[in-house]
Design a protein around this motif. Sequence first.
Motif, mmCIF file in Angstrom:
data_model
loop_
_atom_site.group_PDB
_atom_site.id
_atom_site.type_symbol
_atom_site.label_atom_id
_atom_site.label_comp_id
_atom_site.label_asym_id
_atom_site.label_seq_id
_atom_site.Cartn_x
_atom_site.Cartn_y
_atom_site.Cartn_z
ATOM 1 N N VAL A 17 -2.792 -8.947 12.246
ATOM 2 C CA VAL A 17 -2.666 -7.674 11.691
ATOM 3 C C VAL A 17 -4.777 -7.654 11.226
ATOM 4 O O VAL A 17 -5.446 -7.645 12.062
ATOM 5 C CB VAL A 17 -3.077 -7.175 10.603
ATOM 6 C CG1 VAL A 17 -1.040 -6.076 10.420
ATOM 7 C CG2 VAL A 17 -2.644 -7.775 9.108
ATOM 8 N N GLY A 72 1.366 -2.272 5.565
ATOM 9 C CA GLY A 72 2.540 -2.531 4.723
ATOM 10 C C GLY A 72 1.896 -4.119 3.668
ATOM 11 O O GLY A 72 0.755 -4.614 3.831
ATOM 12 N N ARG A 73 3.202 -4.386 2.936
ATOM 13 C CA ARG A 73 2.762 -5.913 2.907
ATOM 14 C C ARG A 73 1.859 -7.325 3.574
ATOM 15 O O ARG A 73 0.950 -8.000 3.085
ATOM 16 C CB ARG A 73 3.643 -6.520 1.914
ATOM 17 C CG ARG A 73 3.384 -7.362 0.587
ATOM 18 C CD ARG A 73 4.563 -7.460 -0.442
ATOM 19 N NE ARG A 73 5.913 -7.376 0.497
ATOM 20 C CZ ARG A 73 7.440 -7.647 -0.859
ATOM 21 N NH1 ARG A 73 6.998 -7.259 -1.695
ATOM 22 N NH2 ARG A 73 8.768 -7.097 0.031
ATOM 23 N N GLN A 106 15.122 1.984 4.419
ATOM 24 C CA GLN A 106 14.398 3.144 3.537
ATOM 25 C C GLN A 106 12.920 3.075 4.829
ATOM 26 O O GLN A 106 12.723 4.563 3.841
ATOM 27 C CB GLN A 106 14.287 2.635 2.512
ATOM 28 C CG GLN A 106 15.237 2.403 1.997
ATOM 29 C CD GLN A 106 15.873 0.812 2.367
ATOM 30 O OE1 GLN A 106 15.188 0.334 3.230
ATOM 31 N NE2 GLN A 106 17.046 0.242 1.537
ATOM 32 N N HIS A 107 12.145 2.481 4.840
ATOM 33 C CA HIS A 107 11.115 3.141 5.844
ATOM 34 C C HIS A 107 10.919 3.586 6.842
ATOM 35 O O HIS A 107 10.400 4.934 7.381
ATOM 36 C CB HIS A 107 10.403 1.913 5.580
ATOM 37 C CG HIS A 107 8.737 2.122 5.713
ATOM 38 N ND1 HIS A 107 7.613 2.296 5.244
ATOM 39 C CD2 HIS A 107 7.799 2.289 7.610
ATOM 40 C CE1 HIS A 107 6.697 3.008 6.668
ATOM 41 N NE2 HIS A 107 6.454 2.558 6.705
ATOM 42 N N THR A 130 4.214 1.930 2.965
ATOM 43 C CA THR A 130 5.176 1.123 2.662
ATOM 44 C C THR A 130 5.345 1.133 0.815
ATOM 45 O O THR A 130 4.722 0.795 -0.181
ATOM 46 C CB THR A 130 5.597 0.299 2.850
ATOM 47 O OG1 THR A 130 5.054 -0.988 2.519
ATOM 48 C CG2 THR A 130 5.405 -0.012 3.987
ATOM 49 N N SER A 155 7.764 -4.635 7.852
ATOM 50 C CA SER A 155 8.993 -5.017 8.347
ATOM 51 C C SER A 155 9.693 -3.914 9.383
ATOM 52 O O SER A 155 10.672 -4.066 9.843
ATOM 53 C CB SER A 155 9.166 -5.918 6.850
ATOM 54 O OG SER A 155 9.908 -4.394 5.749
ATOM 55 N N ALA A 171 7.060 -1.066 -0.758
ATOM 56 C CA ALA A 171 6.399 -2.675 -1.490
ATOM 57 C C ALA A 171 4.751 -2.796 -1.798
ATOM 58 O O ALA A 171 4.410 -2.623 -3.177
ATOM 59 C CB ALA A 171 6.510 -2.796 -0.366
HETATM 60 C C1 LIG Z 1 16.077 3.054 -2.794
HETATM 61 C C2 LIG Z 1 15.217 2.572 -2.380
HETATM 62 C C3 LIG Z 1 14.624 3.282 -1.595
HETATM 63 C C4 LIG Z 1 13.432 2.535 -1.003
HETATM 64 N N1 LIG Z 1 12.146 3.636 -0.858
HETATM 65 C C5 LIG Z 1 11.746 3.489 0.524
HETATM 66 C C6 LIG Z 1 10.618 3.519 0.409
HETATM 67 O O1 LIG Z 1 10.151 5.412 0.575
HETATM 68 N N2 LIG Z 1 9.746 3.405 1.663
HETATM 69 C C7 LIG Z 1 9.301 2.310 2.068
HETATM 70 O O2 LIG Z 1 8.381 1.856 2.803
HETATM 71 N N3 LIG Z 1 10.205 1.372 1.294
HETATM 72 C C8 LIG Z 1 11.060 1.824 0.899
HETATM 73 N N4 LIG Z 1 11.891 1.224 0.488
HETATM 74 C C9 LIG Z 1 11.536 -0.614 -0.228
HETATM 75 C C10 LIG Z 1 12.397 -1.498 1.515
HETATM 76 O O3 LIG Z 1 13.693 -1.771 1.462
HETATM 77 C C11 LIG Z 1 11.274 -2.499 1.827
HETATM 78 O O4 LIG Z 1 11.612 -3.163 0.497
HETATM 79 C C12 LIG Z 1 9.651 -2.010 2.109
HETATM 80 O O5 LIG Z 1 10.414 -0.864 2.820
HETATM 81 C C13 LIG Z 1 9.258 -2.911 2.622
HETATM 82 O O6 LIG Z 1 7.572 -2.684 2.166
HETATM 83 P P1 LIG Z 1 6.700 -3.418 3.366
HETATM 84 O O7 LIG Z 1 7.298 -3.830 4.800
HETATM 85 O O8 LIG Z 1 5.246 -3.323 3.673
HETATM 86 O O9 LIG Z 1 6.955 -5.602 3.121
HETATM 87 P P2 LIG Z 1 7.484 -6.694 3.524
HETATM 88 O O10 LIG Z 1 9.092 -5.811 3.717
HETATM 89 O O11 LIG Z 1 6.779 -7.786 3.032
HETATM 90 O O12 LIG Z 1 7.193 -6.492 5.098
HETATM 91 C C14 LIG Z 1 6.040 -6.721 5.475
HETATM 92 C C15 LIG Z 1 6.147 -7.140 7.084
HETATM 93 O O13 LIG Z 1 4.652 -8.045 6.820
HETATM 94 C C16 LIG Z 1 4.725 -8.492 8.242
HETATM 95 N N5 LIG Z 1 3.240 -10.126 8.131
HETATM 96 C C17 LIG Z 1 2.554 -10.916 7.108
HETATM 97 N N6 LIG Z 1 1.456 -11.273 7.529
HETATM 98 C C18 LIG Z 1 1.145 -10.480 8.069
HETATM 99 C C19 LIG Z 1 0.091 -10.295 8.916
HETATM 100 N N7 LIG Z 1 -0.772 -11.493 8.693
HETATM 101 N N8 LIG Z 1 0.221 -10.395 10.634
HETATM 102 C C20 LIG Z 1 1.242 -9.040 10.695
HETATM 103 N N9 LIG Z 1 2.076 -8.900 10.423
HETATM 104 C C21 LIG Z 1 1.946 -9.648 9.055
HETATM 105 C C22 LIG Z 1 5.673 -9.801 7.810
HETATM 106 O O14 LIG Z 1 6.659 -10.586 8.850
HETATM 107 C C23 LIG Z 1 6.798 -8.480 7.550
HETATM 108 O O15 LIG Z 1 7.618 -7.870 8.321
HETATM 109 C C24 LIG Z 1 13.230 1.491 -1.198
HETATM 110 C C25 LIG Z 1 14.004 0.517 -1.305
HETATM 111 C C26 LIG Z 1 15.363 0.771 -2.276
HETATM 112 C C27 LIG Z 1 16.890 0.386 -2.614
#
Ligand SMILES: Cc1cc2nc3c(=O)[nH]c(=O)nc-3n(C[C@H](O)[C@H](O)[C@H](O)COP(=O)(O)OP(=O)(O)OC[C@H]3O[C@@H](n4cnc5c(N)ncnc54)[C@H](O)[C@@H]3O)c2cc1C
Length: 320
Positions: free
Chosen positions: A303, A206-207, A269-270, A232, A265, A234
Amino acid sequence: MTTLVFLEHHGDEILKTSLGVLSKAAEVGGQVEGVLVGSGVEPLASSAGKFGASTVLVADDPRLEAALPQPRVDVLAALVRDRGHENVLLAQSILGADVAAGLAARLEAGLNWQLTDVLTRDGELVGRQPALSDSVVCEVGWTETPRLALFRAGALDPVASGGEARVERVEPELEDFSLTAEMVEQAHEESEGPSIEDADVIVAGGRGLGGPENFTLVEDLAKALGGAVAATRAVVDAGWYPYQTQVGQTGKTVSPKLYIACGISGAIQHKVGMQASNVIVSINKDPNAPIFEYSDLGVVGDVHAIVPKLTELVRARRGG
Ligand SMILES: Cc1cc2nc3c(=O)[nH]c(=O)nc-3n(C[C@H](O)[C@H](O)[C@H](O)COP(=O)(O)OP(=O)(O)OC[C@H]3O[C@@H](n4cnc5c(N)ncnc54)[C@H](O)[C@@H]3O)c2cc1C
């Protein structure tokens, strides 16, 4: 009850997602037939018997070589009309969805899509369909036959029950208009290891990885475990990783034995795309990250420090 299952194939294999639908059809009961459409596909047919098909109907014709939907709609529509199937079940894919939609229009039949399960109640077929960002599961039905159903990829696992299928060739009658589209180019993605639909182990990024260059961390761990890499939305939206690896509501649904989430996170949706995984391990530096609420094992930490160590340990254990 008579059911026809569309068996989509790539290369010399029937897709696992189609075999999952076939197994579910066999579990529901009645007479279950599979249909394979393509060129040179007859040798694949008998393998479907193991997953519950009593008969596999094979439309094998050079004109069916390209994975285009309309000729497949011709084949399936003729079979349903001639043999009177009451249900037609398909697994979600780009081709499967196109065939389902085309077939619904051609047969003027009702199509329920995004199903994750199907059962019978009082002799009626009932589909299960998640709704409202997968926070509830609705039951859906059909008012008449044929009933068409499209199942989410990965929602149903193939179950080998060990039977044998009778293979029957059918002569495809293709409409002129179905042959007007041609496949201009087909690209083959080079990738090592299993796809996320097939993998027993998935390492997802993820991000929190911080940038596309850091995906090597999850790639290395996935390779050491013999697994696949997922992402993810994002990171897919940011262009860090390709869309076909996206897990979630607008990506794929997966159910590996082990899902390792790195820097994710855990948004709803994930979650809906991976919550059926057997064991979920999460690494996140935020102890309050929502993903910990549904993880079997949670590691609070960075990570960049943890994932390489984990990879090293796995390699050491596996001697590679
Ligand atoms: C209609 C709709 C459909 C969607 N469909 C999907 C889908 O199919 N799949 C999907 O994944 N999302 C989907 N989303 C998006 C979803 O809501 C989230 O925005 C997305 O999943 C977040 O991705 P993420 O966890 O990579 O990023 P973030 O939410 O930004 O989370 C990043 C995480 O990494 C952690 N982090 C940061 N740095 C470090 C580090 N160095 N070491 C360890 N941890 C760290 C943070 O604490 C945070 O928890 C959808 C949204 C909508 C509105």
